[in-house]
Scaffold this active site. Structure first.
Site, PDB file in Angstrom:
ATOM      1  CG  HIS A  78      -0.212   0.131   2.527  1.00 16.32           C
ATOM      2  ND1 HIS A  78       0.188  -0.975   3.241  1.00 16.32           N
ATOM      3  CD2 HIS A  78       0.204   1.208   3.239  1.00 16.32           C
ATOM      4  CE1 HIS A  78       0.797  -0.578   4.344  1.00 16.32           C
ATOM      5  NE2 HIS A  78       0.831   0.731   4.364  1.00 16.32           N
ATOM      6  CB  ALA A  79       1.040   4.349  -1.410  1.00 15.27           C
TER       7      ALA A  79
END
Length: 131
Positions: free
Chosen positions: A48-49
């Site tokens: 994820h970011a």
């Protein structure tokens, strides 16, 4: 890549070393601390970011790879020292891989959990940050 390794103060002592995160060691105030452990062989974490949130990762024990992507290029950083952590800035995709047996990943964050700050699909990340 807009991420950097930060060496924590290390107080050496024959009885055992000590490192501390306080004051201005990090560019943010801590609001959340969590850790990953008992990661099965071959498992991956992250993926994820964050849109606005930074994160600081430390290998308290063992080692693991942090694969970073900024929308243009990829970089892999090995974390394997309990007094050196990785500051990950917003807008950076991260995947944690190759955990050694007994590895512990400590994560320090400037904000409490907020699902709206996560981008969990790489294609959506590239749409937002890719060139």
């Amino acid at each position: 890549m807009n991420c950097k390794l930060i060496e924590l103060p290390k107080i050496e002592d024959p009885r055992g070393n000590l490192s501390v995160i306080e004051g201005d060691v990090l560019p943010f105030s801590m609001k959340r601390v969590y850790y990953l452990y008992d990661v099965p062989s071959g498992a991956e974490r992250g993926g994820h970011a964050h849109i606005a949130q930074e994160a600081f990762l430390i290998a308290l024990s063992g080692s693991f790879d942090v694969v970073l992507h900024d929308g243009r290029e990829e970089q892999t950083i090995l974390l394997n020292k309990p007094n050196v952590g990785l500051l990950i800035n917003p807008g950076t995709w991260r995947e944690l891989k190759n955990f050694s047996s007994g590895a512990i990943c400590l994560v320090v964050s400037p904000a409490v959990f907020e699902e709206a700050d996560y981008i969990r699909e790489f294609d959506l990340f590239l749409e937002r940050y890719g060139v």
